[in-house]
Design an enzyme around this catalytic site. Sequence first.
Site, PDB file in Angstrom:
ATOM      1  CB  CYS A  97      -0.917   0.006   1.258  1.00 37.10           C
ATOM      2  SG  CYS A  97      -1.999   1.430   1.256  1.00 37.10           S
ATOM      3  CG  HIS A 139      -5.458  -2.445  -0.987  1.00 35.60           C
ATOM      4  ND1 HIS A 139      -4.348  -3.085  -0.370  1.00 35.60           N
ATOM      5  CD2 HIS A 139      -5.558  -1.200  -1.151  1.00 35.60           C
ATOM      6  CE1 HIS A 139      -3.691  -2.171   0.167  1.00 35.60           C
ATOM      7  NE2 HIS A 139      -4.197  -0.977  -0.403  1.00 35.60           N
ATOM      8  CD  GLU A 140      -6.697   1.126  -4.053  1.00 36.84           C
ATOM      9  OE1 GLU A 140      -6.721   2.152  -3.449  1.00 36.84           O
ATOM     10  OE2 GLU A 140      -5.651   0.712  -4.139  1.00 36.84           O
ATOM     11  CG  HIS A 143      -7.260   3.021   1.001  1.00 39.57           C
ATOM     12  ND1 HIS A 143      -6.574   3.179   2.256  1.00 39.57           N
ATOM     13  CD2 HIS A 143      -6.712   2.221   0.008  1.00 39.57           C
ATOM     14  CE1 HIS A 143      -5.190   2.531   1.909  1.00 39.57           C
ATOM     15  NE2 HIS A 143      -5.318   2.230   0.767  1.00 39.57           N
TER      16      HIS A 143
HETATM   17 NI    NI Z   1      -3.706   1.106  -0.254  1.00 34.74          NI
END
Ligand code: NI
Length: 175
Positions: A97, A139-140, A143
Amino acid sequence: MIRPVLRMGDPRLWQKSRPVENFGDLKGLLVDMRDTMAHLNGAGLAAPQIGVPLRVVIFGVTANPRYPDIEPVPDTVLINPVLTPLSDEMEEGWEGCLSVPGMRGWVPRYRRLMYSGLDEHGSKFERTVDGFHARVVQHEVDHLDGVLYPMRIRDLTKFGFNEELFPGASLPPED
Ligand code: NI
């Protein structure tokens, strides 16, 4: 404009981002996100990583002979995303990341899912994906909910610095 990427520990990364309502204001944000991701050679970037608490992510990975095992992912702008796993099946894989630079962790993700959302013009689209593409999206979108991948690692012996985990290797991009 290339923007600084917030790093783990910055409290802004733990916040839940809010949905985009006005698409007219997005242009500058998307330019900055693309510039920043390209500059850092990233696979993806979420708006809160540059300090903007909106539900906007970008991602994309082109085929690269240096990383033959990485499946390409189309360049995508995804706004107000909704993820729907298509089975309970999980798969573990290495992630990095841009907010946790120089490190990798072994992270479980849904193997197959459908995602929907809006593109940069406000048009709705959806895709059914699996494997690496599904991993990048999860993953995105994490966030946007204030979740960084280390929070999902089950075995913390599989979290560490790139040079220690993979000595001498050149690693695929972080997101
Ligand atoms: Ni990331």
